[in-house]
Design a protein around this motif. Structure first.
Motif, PDB file in Angstrom:
ATOM      1  N   GLN A 155       9.043  -6.332  -7.116  1.00  0.00           N
ATOM      2  CA  GLN A 155       8.817  -7.518  -6.298  1.00  0.00           C
ATOM      3  C   GLN A 155       7.419  -8.069  -6.533  1.00  0.00           C
ATOM      4  O   GLN A 155       7.230  -9.272  -6.721  1.00  0.00           O
ATOM      5  N   LYS A 156       6.454  -7.158  -6.571  1.00  0.00           N
ATOM      6  CA  LYS A 156       5.074  -7.593  -6.819  1.00  0.00           C
ATOM      7  C   LYS A 156       4.953  -8.225  -8.190  1.00  0.00           C
ATOM      8  O   LYS A 156       4.311  -9.267  -8.358  1.00  0.00           O
ATOM      9  N   LEU A 157       5.547  -7.568  -9.186  1.00  0.00           N
ATOM     10  CA  LEU A 157       5.474  -8.094 -10.543  1.00  0.00           C
ATOM     11  C   LEU A 157       6.064  -9.495 -10.596  1.00  0.00           C
ATOM     12  O   LEU A 157       5.509 -10.404 -11.204  1.00  0.00           O
ATOM     13  N   ASN A 158       7.210  -9.666  -9.945  1.00  0.00           N
ATOM     14  CA  ASN A 158       7.889 -10.957  -9.976  1.00  0.00           C
ATOM     15  C   ASN A 158       7.038 -12.035  -9.328  1.00  0.00           C
ATOM     16  O   ASN A 158       6.882 -13.138  -9.864  1.00  0.00           O
ATOM     17  N   GLU A 159       6.444 -11.708  -8.183  1.00  0.00           N
ATOM     18  CA  GLU A 159       5.616 -12.695  -7.496  1.00  0.00           C
ATOM     19  C   GLU A 159       4.452 -13.131  -8.369  1.00  0.00           C
ATOM     20  O   GLU A 159       4.169 -14.317  -8.515  1.00  0.00           O
ATOM     21  N   SER A 160       3.781 -12.146  -8.976  1.00  0.00           N
ATOM     22  CA  SER A 160       2.606 -12.510  -9.770  1.00  0.00           C
ATOM     23  C   SER A 160       3.023 -13.264 -11.023  1.00  0.00           C
ATOM     24  O   SER A 160       2.320 -14.162 -11.473  1.00  0.00           O
TER      25      SER A 160
ATOM     26  N   THR B 258       1.408   2.026  -2.510  1.00  0.00           N
ATOM     27  CA  THR B 258       0.227   2.381  -3.283  1.00  0.00           C
ATOM     28  C   THR B 258       0.258   3.850  -3.664  1.00  0.00           C
ATOM     29  O   THR B 258      -0.122   4.221  -4.755  1.00  0.00           O
ATOM     30  N   GLY B 259       0.732   4.659  -2.740  1.00  0.00           N
ATOM     31  CA  GLY B 259       0.798   6.092  -3.013  1.00  0.00           C
ATOM     32  C   GLY B 259       1.678   6.352  -4.207  1.00  0.00           C
ATOM     33  O   GLY B 259       1.413   7.218  -5.038  1.00  0.00           O
ATOM     34  N   PHE B 260       2.714   5.526  -4.314  1.00  0.00           N
ATOM     35  CA  PHE B 260       3.626   5.667  -5.436  1.00  0.00           C
ATOM     36  C   PHE B 260       2.910   5.388  -6.751  1.00  0.00           C
ATOM     37  O   PHE B 260       3.017   6.137  -7.701  1.00  0.00           O
ATOM     38  N   ALA B 261       2.118   4.331  -6.745  1.00  0.00           N
ATOM     39  CA  ALA B 261       1.383   4.011  -7.964  1.00  0.00           C
ATOM     40  C   ALA B 261       0.455   5.170  -8.314  1.00  0.00           C
ATOM     41  O   ALA B 261       0.308   5.545  -9.462  1.00  0.00           O
ATOM     42  N   ASN B 262      -0.123   5.715  -7.282  1.00  0.00           N
ATOM     43  CA  ASN B 262      -0.999   6.845  -7.450  1.00  0.00           C
ATOM     44  C   ASN B 262      -0.319   8.014  -8.131  1.00  0.00           C
ATOM     45  O   ASN B 262      -0.758   8.513  -9.156  1.00  0.00           O
TER      46      ASN B 262
ATOM     47  N   ALA C 299      14.171   4.326  -5.180  1.00  0.00           N
ATOM     48  CA  ALA C 299      14.664   2.960  -5.269  1.00  0.00           C
ATOM     49  C   ALA C 299      13.714   2.017  -4.547  1.00  0.00           C
ATOM     50  O   ALA C 299      13.408   0.920  -5.024  1.00  0.00           O
ATOM     51  N   ASP C 300      13.241   2.462  -3.407  1.00  0.00           N
ATOM     52  CA  ASP C 300      12.347   1.653  -2.591  1.00  0.00           C
ATOM     53  C   ASP C 300      11.031   1.370  -3.309  1.00  0.00           C
ATOM     54  O   ASP C 300      10.542   0.248  -3.351  1.00  0.00           O
ATOM     55  N   GLN C 301      10.488   2.418  -3.902  1.00  0.00           N
ATOM     56  CA  GLN C 301       9.208   2.260  -4.599  1.00  0.00           C
ATOM     57  C   GLN C 301       9.346   1.305  -5.765  1.00  0.00           C
ATOM     58  O   GLN C 301       8.511   0.423  -5.969  1.00  0.00           O
TER      59      GLN C 301
END
Ligand code: SF4
Ligand code: ZN
Lengths: 325, 121
Positions: free
Chosen positions: B101-106, A11-15, B93-95
């Motif tokens: 992953q979230k996009l794919n799931e949704s 979430t922090g990343f999105a932030n 890379a992790d972020q």
């Protein structure tokens, strides 16, 4: 603008990433999101929200060039007495979309353990057509006979009502002409040759923003001018409301940023009354499959390919350690 | 050793001339990954510079290989906030991975709703 505690969590990343580019406060961000707008047998339309151009463009590039599919890659010509020469036919055969739902079970031919060809990296077909009893005959994808039971076959299009369309025409033979070929399909991606690209269209656009100052326009322009203003937009973004005699925005989504309306406004001293822009955080994708995979599958595979690349990058980097000094 | 490096798809080397700067080379990749990672690195406030280039547009065609370099210089945040370039890359890379992953799931979830119980094939 960046809080330290925002780093290193999802979430922090999105932030940090999306809040900052739009100058929003730390709390005023939304998670990246995909929203499907339309989904049919061959086409998917979706919105990619709260990301930026680099993500959207990478997704587009991967969809076009790196989602693996199967396509005919080798053609052995045993007999060709038709009017078209061998290479010409081989090229056409290569472009025929093959159902690739099972593409994952195959290896890329250059990464396969075998020396030339095996069932793990190739699918064999036979194409035999003789025109003996007619003046003319069509050779289509139904003439392509699989030699194995691998579920890789030419795509059979189905129309909206669920009725099968005609098979894809390859060429025509006239009397006493013959075609006898062995075909080998292999796995590949659009980077190697466009015949492996799973999509016919992969279009991405930013959502347009059209804003008009209705009061100003309806006050400063006479009715004729207002009608002129409505008519000049090539995409019919504006509408003229006959009851109110006023200009209204009908369909801002269709705007193509031609700034024709802006120019008109400037010529009539209404610079501030019309605003044309594009949203930087919302992309509308239209992906049209060639039928080799379902459209949502193409997008999902593209995301997974990107994920795999990033995962590999992350894990490979770990061996370089964290030696900050 | 050089043989070992040649088989690696991801190669990272510290720049000896500048502190906290390194060059990351990813083989067989192009702008799709390069621009994505570069952009994500720039979102990290501790990364001072990040850029990538494809040394030659035709290299891919000749060798079926693309070399891509990501240069980055993270700057030191006064005291304990400093981060080494490899760490920054791992984080980026992790972020991105988590986001995709979230996009794919949704996406798959919504697609299922759209398709209803009609078989996908
Ligand atoms: S920019 Fe062009 S397409 Fe868009 S609203 Fe103005 S005239 Fe219409
Ligand atoms: Zn093989």
């Amino acid at each position: 603008m960046y809080g330290m505690e925002q780093i290193n969590t999802a979430t922090g990343f999105a932030n940090a990433k999306f809040g900052s580019s739009k100058g929003q406060g730390a709390k005023g961000f939304d998670e990246p999101e995909i929203r499907i707008l339309e989904l049919s047998k061959y086409v998917i339309k979706f919105e990619l929200l709260n990301t930026d151009l680099s993500v959207a463009n990478s997704l587009r590039r991967i969809i076009i060039a790196e989602v693996p599919t199967m396509a005919i890659d080798l053609v052995e010509v045993k007999e060709n007495t038709s009017a078209l020469h061998d290479e010409f036919i081989a090229h056409r055969l290569g472009l025929i979309p093959l159902q690739s739902f099972n593409v994952d079970q195959f290896n890329l031919s250059d990464q396969c353990a075998c020396s030339s060809m095996c069932a793990q990296c190739s699918v064999q077909f036979k194409l035999h057509a003789v025109c003996s009893d007619r003046d003319q005959m069509e050779v289509n994808t139904r003439h392509i006979q699989p030699l194995s039971d691998a579920p890789i076959i030419p795509v059979q299009y189905v129309n909206d009502k669920g009725i099968e369309e005609d098979p894809i025409l390859i060429m025509k033979l006239s009397k006493n002409q013959q075609l006898d070929m062995n075909l080998v399909a292999r796995k590949g991606n659009g980077k190697i040759h466009a015949k492996w690209s799973p999509v016919a269209t992969c279009q991405m656009r930013k959502e347009p923003i059209v804003e008009i100052d209705q009061d100003k326009i309806n006050r400063d322009l006479d009715i004729e001018k207002r009608k002129e203003f409505v008519a000049l937009c090539p995409r019919e973004v504006f509408a003229f409301n006959d009851y109110r005699n006023a200009v209204e925005i009908e369909n801002s989504d269709k705007c193509i940023q031609c700034i024709e309306c802006l120019r008109f406004a400037q010529a009539n001293n209404l610079e501030r009354a019309v605003k044309i822009a594009e949203r930087e955080d919302k992309f509308v994708f239209t992906v049209e499959s060639t039928g080799v995979l379902t459209p949502e599958d193409i997008v999902s595979r593209a995301l997974q390919i990107l994920m795999r690349k990033l995962y590999e990058l992350g894990t490979q980097m770990k061996k370089y350690g964290v030696n900050a000094d | 050793m050089s043989d070992f490096l040649q088989n690696q798809r991801v190669i990272y080397a510290d720049d000896s001339r500048v502190r906290h700067q390194g060059i990351l080379t990813i083989k067989q990749e192009d702008h799709s990954l390069g621009n994505l990672v570069r952009h994500q690195l720039l979102e990290n406030p501790r990364v001072k510079f990040s850029g990538y280039r494809k040394p030659h547009p035709l290299e891919e065609h000749v060798e079926i290989k693309v070399f891509l370099s990501i240069f980055l210089i993270p700057f030191q945040v006064q005291t304990n906030g400093e981060v080494a370039p490899p760490t920054a890359i791992i984080q980026a890379a992790d972020q991105l991975y988590k986001m995709l992953q979230k996009l794919n799931e949704s996406l798959l979830q919504q697609a299922q709703l759209f398709r209803g119980d009609v078989t996908m094939l």
